[in-house]
Design an enzyme around this catalytic site. Structure first.
Site, PDB file in Angstrom:
ATOM      1  N   TYR A  39       0.833  -1.206   0.000  1.00 21.07           N
ATOM      2  CA  TYR A  39       0.000   0.000   0.000  1.00 21.07           C
ATOM      3  C   TYR A  39       0.874   1.266   0.000  1.00 21.07           C
ATOM      4  O   TYR A  39       0.553   2.256  -0.644  1.00 21.07           O
ATOM      5  CB  TYR A  39      -0.948  -0.001   1.205  1.00 21.07           C
ATOM      6  CG  TYR A  39      -1.728   1.290   1.336  1.00 21.07           C
ATOM      7  CD1 TYR A  39      -2.535   1.752   0.297  1.00 21.07           C
ATOM      8  CD2 TYR A  39      -1.640   2.064   2.499  1.00 21.07           C
ATOM      9  CE1 TYR A  39      -3.239   2.951   0.418  1.00 21.07           C
ATOM     10  CE2 TYR A  39      -2.346   3.252   2.623  1.00 21.07           C
ATOM     11  CZ  TYR A  39      -3.133   3.691   1.579  1.00 21.07           C
ATOM     12  OH  TYR A  39      -3.825   4.879   1.692  1.00 21.07           O
TER      13      TYR A  39
ATOM     14  N   ARG B 153       1.638   6.960  -6.581  1.00 20.89           N
ATOM     15  CA  ARG B 153       0.505   7.870  -6.809  1.00 20.89           C
ATOM     16  C   ARG B 153       0.926   9.319  -6.574  1.00 20.89           C
ATOM     17  O   ARG B 153       0.689  10.173  -7.427  1.00 20.89           O
ATOM     18  CB  ARG B 153      -0.662   7.488  -5.888  1.00 20.89           C
ATOM     19  CG  ARG B 153      -1.817   8.473  -5.949  1.00 20.89           C
ATOM     20  CD  ARG B 153      -3.074   7.961  -5.237  1.00 20.89           C
ATOM     21  NE  ARG B 153      -2.864   7.679  -3.824  1.00 20.89           N
ATOM     22  CZ  ARG B 153      -3.832   7.278  -2.993  1.00 20.89           C
ATOM     23  NH1 ARG B 153      -5.072   7.086  -3.458  1.00 20.89           N
ATOM     24  NH2 ARG B 153      -3.585   7.053  -1.723  1.00 20.89           N
TER      25      ARG B 153
ATOM     26  N   TYR C 227      -0.966  12.687   7.093  1.00 23.75           N
ATOM     27  CA  TYR C 227      -0.619  11.611   8.030  1.00 23.75           C
ATOM     28  C   TYR C 227       0.867  11.709   8.383  1.00 23.75           C
ATOM     29  O   TYR C 227       1.701  11.980   7.504  1.00 23.75           O
ATOM     30  CB  TYR C 227      -0.846  10.235   7.386  1.00 23.75           C
ATOM     31  CG  TYR C 227      -2.281   9.718   7.364  1.00 23.75           C
ATOM     32  CD1 TYR C 227      -3.279  10.269   8.151  1.00 23.75           C
ATOM     33  CD2 TYR C 227      -2.606   8.634   6.547  1.00 23.75           C
ATOM     34  CE1 TYR C 227      -4.576   9.762   8.109  1.00 23.75           C
ATOM     35  CE2 TYR C 227      -3.894   8.124   6.499  1.00 23.75           C
ATOM     36  CZ  TYR C 227      -4.882   8.699   7.288  1.00 23.75           C
ATOM     37  OH  TYR C 227      -6.159   8.196   7.248  1.00 23.75           O
TER      38      TYR C 227
ATOM     39  N   ARG D  26     -11.277  13.254   2.096  1.00 23.75           N
ATOM     40  CA  ARG D  26     -12.309  12.431   2.744  1.00 23.75           C
ATOM     41  C   ARG D  26     -13.577  12.379   1.915  1.00 23.75           C
ATOM     42  O   ARG D  26     -14.342  11.409   2.020  1.00 23.75           O
ATOM     43  CB  ARG D  26     -12.610  12.956   4.145  1.00 23.75           C
ATOM     44  CG  ARG D  26     -11.409  12.929   5.082  1.00 23.75           C
ATOM     45  CD  ARG D  26     -10.780  11.550   5.183  1.00 23.75           C
ATOM     46  NE  ARG D  26      -9.599  11.538   6.053  1.00 23.75           N
ATOM     47  CZ  ARG D  26      -8.855  10.468   6.254  1.00 23.75           C
ATOM     48  NH1 ARG D  26      -9.150   9.313   5.648  1.00 23.75           N
ATOM     49  NH2 ARG D  26      -7.806  10.522   7.032  1.00 23.75           N
TER      50      ARG D  26
ATOM     51  N   GLU E 277     -14.103  -1.198   6.053  1.00 25.12           N
ATOM     52  CA  GLU E 277     -14.030   0.141   5.470  1.00 25.12           C
ATOM     53  C   GLU E 277     -15.324   0.376   4.704  1.00 25.12           C
ATOM     54  O   GLU E 277     -15.838  -0.526   4.048  1.00 25.12           O
ATOM     55  CB  GLU E 277     -12.814   0.238   4.549  1.00 25.12           C
ATOM     56  CG  GLU E 277     -12.589   1.625   3.980  1.00 25.12           C
ATOM     57  CD  GLU E 277     -11.227   1.745   3.307  1.00 25.12           C
ATOM     58  OE1 GLU E 277     -10.203   1.556   3.993  1.00 25.12           O
ATOM     59  OE2 GLU E 277     -11.214   2.009   2.094  1.00 25.12           O
TER      60      GLU E 277
HETATM   61  C1  3EB Z   1      -7.636   5.791   5.688  1.00 21.51           C
HETATM   62  O1  3EB Z   1      -8.513   6.580   6.077  1.00 21.51           O
HETATM   63  C2  3EB Z   1      -8.101   4.425   5.317  1.00 21.51           C
HETATM   64  O2  3EB Z   1      -5.263   5.473  -0.259  1.00 21.51           O
HETATM   65  O3  3EB Z   1      -6.850   6.113  -1.601  1.00 21.51           O
HETATM   66  C3  3EB Z   1      -9.283   5.140   2.635  1.00 21.51           C
HETATM   67  C4  3EB Z   1      -9.646   5.783   1.446  1.00 21.51           C
HETATM   68  C5  3EB Z   1      -7.994   4.667   2.785  1.00 21.51           C
HETATM   69  C6  3EB Z   1      -8.724   5.936   0.417  1.00 21.51           C
HETATM   70  C7  3EB Z   1      -6.444   5.691  -0.507  1.00 21.51           C
HETATM   71  C8  3EB Z   1      -7.081   4.844   1.741  1.00 21.51           C
HETATM   72  C9  3EB Z   1      -7.433   5.477   0.571  1.00 21.51           C
HETATM   73  O4  3EB Z   1      -6.448   6.088   5.656  1.00 21.51           O
HETATM   74  C10 3EB Z   1      -7.569   3.964   4.035  1.00 21.51           C
END
Ligand code: 3EB
Length: 346
Positions: A154, A161, A214, A227, A334
């Site tokens: 990931y 990306r 993050y 989001r 999820e």
């Molecule tokens: C998160 O909130 C959970 O890498 O495109 C959620 C939605 C998550 C999209 C992405 C990853 C992605 O981090 C994982």
């Protein structure tokens, strides 16, 4: 059905029904994603459809999420990308073997290099055809939590990306697309995307650190997604809520407790919907009017997840349950959602 916008409709239907659609029902298809395990070969000629190897946990063995538009549509293909476009919307899909790309950075893993190449070609297409706003991206690839090249896959994906966004002069914070990234059971790197000529607004969740911020413990290159994405089409506000997990701040909560994780996902979605309603005051998005896709890591936990969702939301406009690996090893569920567009359940 609800009384929403004709420019965009989501139909959830079995793959068998998709192949039976009459010409005029087929003509309005923008594109979509079909799920089954093993992946079933739905005829994708001339349409941007992905066949994702992912088990459907409830209802039919093979389900498709198909986006329709009443705009006049045209199909095209550039390299590996197939697309359908109208005046306002473009839906595209691409599937690449992981060894498809050679990176200029020889330290890049094959997945990282392939991800970077795929996103670069998506951005080139959107630049050429003049759809500036990448609104929503669906990402699937196998073994998402496996480690190789000294990095979780990931994180390799995130690195590729982000590099493509930067290389093509795109923002990596702020105005970024809504997205999801899930582990499939095979089939290489598969990406579907929806872009628009309209302006989009990226929405963040006040309960969560933005994914693009993050801290480094989750990888040196942050995930490039918002989001949610909000767009106004034909006088209607349309909302795409990204994959949403049991994360508060930047931390996973409720390790090992799938019911509490589901509740936390729904708290997060509630917060994102409130934020969307604040930014689109006339929209009145409501939890029970959204269409949901739910990814459950352990299929034996389906019933617990389903029960909790029914308890909080009741009977939503549409809901699909899939078995998939989620992008942190400690996440068991999820949930993503969308609303404001028409929703057809067949
Ligand atoms: C998160 O909130 C959970 O890498 O495109 C959620 C939605 C998550 C999209 C992405 C990853 C992605 O981090 C994982």
């Amino acid at each position: 059905m609800n009384q929403a916008c004709a420019m965009l409709r989501l139909d959830v239907l079995p793959a068998s029904r998709l192949s039976q659609l009459a010409g005029d029902e087929r003509d309005t298809i923008l594109g979509g994603v079909c799920f089954s395990h093993p992946a079933r070969a739905v005829d994708t000629t001339a349409l941007p459809l992905l066949n994702v190897d992912m088990a459907v946990l409830h209802g039919e063995a093979s389900l498709c999420e198909i986006w329709h538009s009443h705009e006049p549509l045209q199909s095209g293909q550039v390299g590996a990308i197939r697309y359908r476009q109208g005046d306002t919307l473009l839906f595209g899909s691409v599937r690449l073997d992981e060894n498809a790309a050679v990176s200029s950075d020889e330290r890049a893993s094959p997945l990282q290099a392939t991800t970077e190449a795929a996103y670069q070609s998506i951005f080139e297409l959107l630049d050429t055809l003049a759809y500036p706003s990448l609104l929503r991206v669906w990402n699937y690839f196998p073994a998402i939590n496996r480690e190789s090249h000294a990095m979780e896959r990931y994180r390799q994906f995130n690195t590729g990306r982000q590099a493509a966004f930067l290389a093509k002069g795109r923002a990596v914070i702020g105005k970024v697309p809504a997205a999801c990234a899930l582990g499939s059971a095979g089939g290489g790197l598969q990406i579907a995307f929806l872009a628009t000529r309209a302006n989009m607004i990226s929405i963040e969740n006040p309960r969560q650190v933005s994914a693009y911020h993050y801290p480094r413990q989750y990888g040196l290159r942050s995930p490039t997604f918002a989001r949610a994405g909000l767009v106004r089409l034909g006088g209607h506000d349309i909302l795409f809520i990204s994959g949403t997990a049991s994360i508060v701040g930047h931390q996973t909560l409720h390790h090992g407790d799938v019911v509490a994780q589901t509740q936390e996902c729904l708290h997060n979605i509630t917060a994102v919907v409130a934020e969307a309603n604040r930014q689109a005051p006339g929209a009145d998005f409501r939890l029970d009017r959204l269409a949901y896709t739910v990814y459950v890591r352990h299929s034996e936990e389906l019933d617990a997840v389903r029960r909790e969702i029914a308890h909080v939301i009741g009977d939503p406009a549409a809901i699909v349950f899939l078995q998939a690996d989620v992008c942190r090893a400690d996440l068991q569920v999820e949930i993503e959602a969308s609303g404001g567009h028409a929703i057809g359940r067949r």
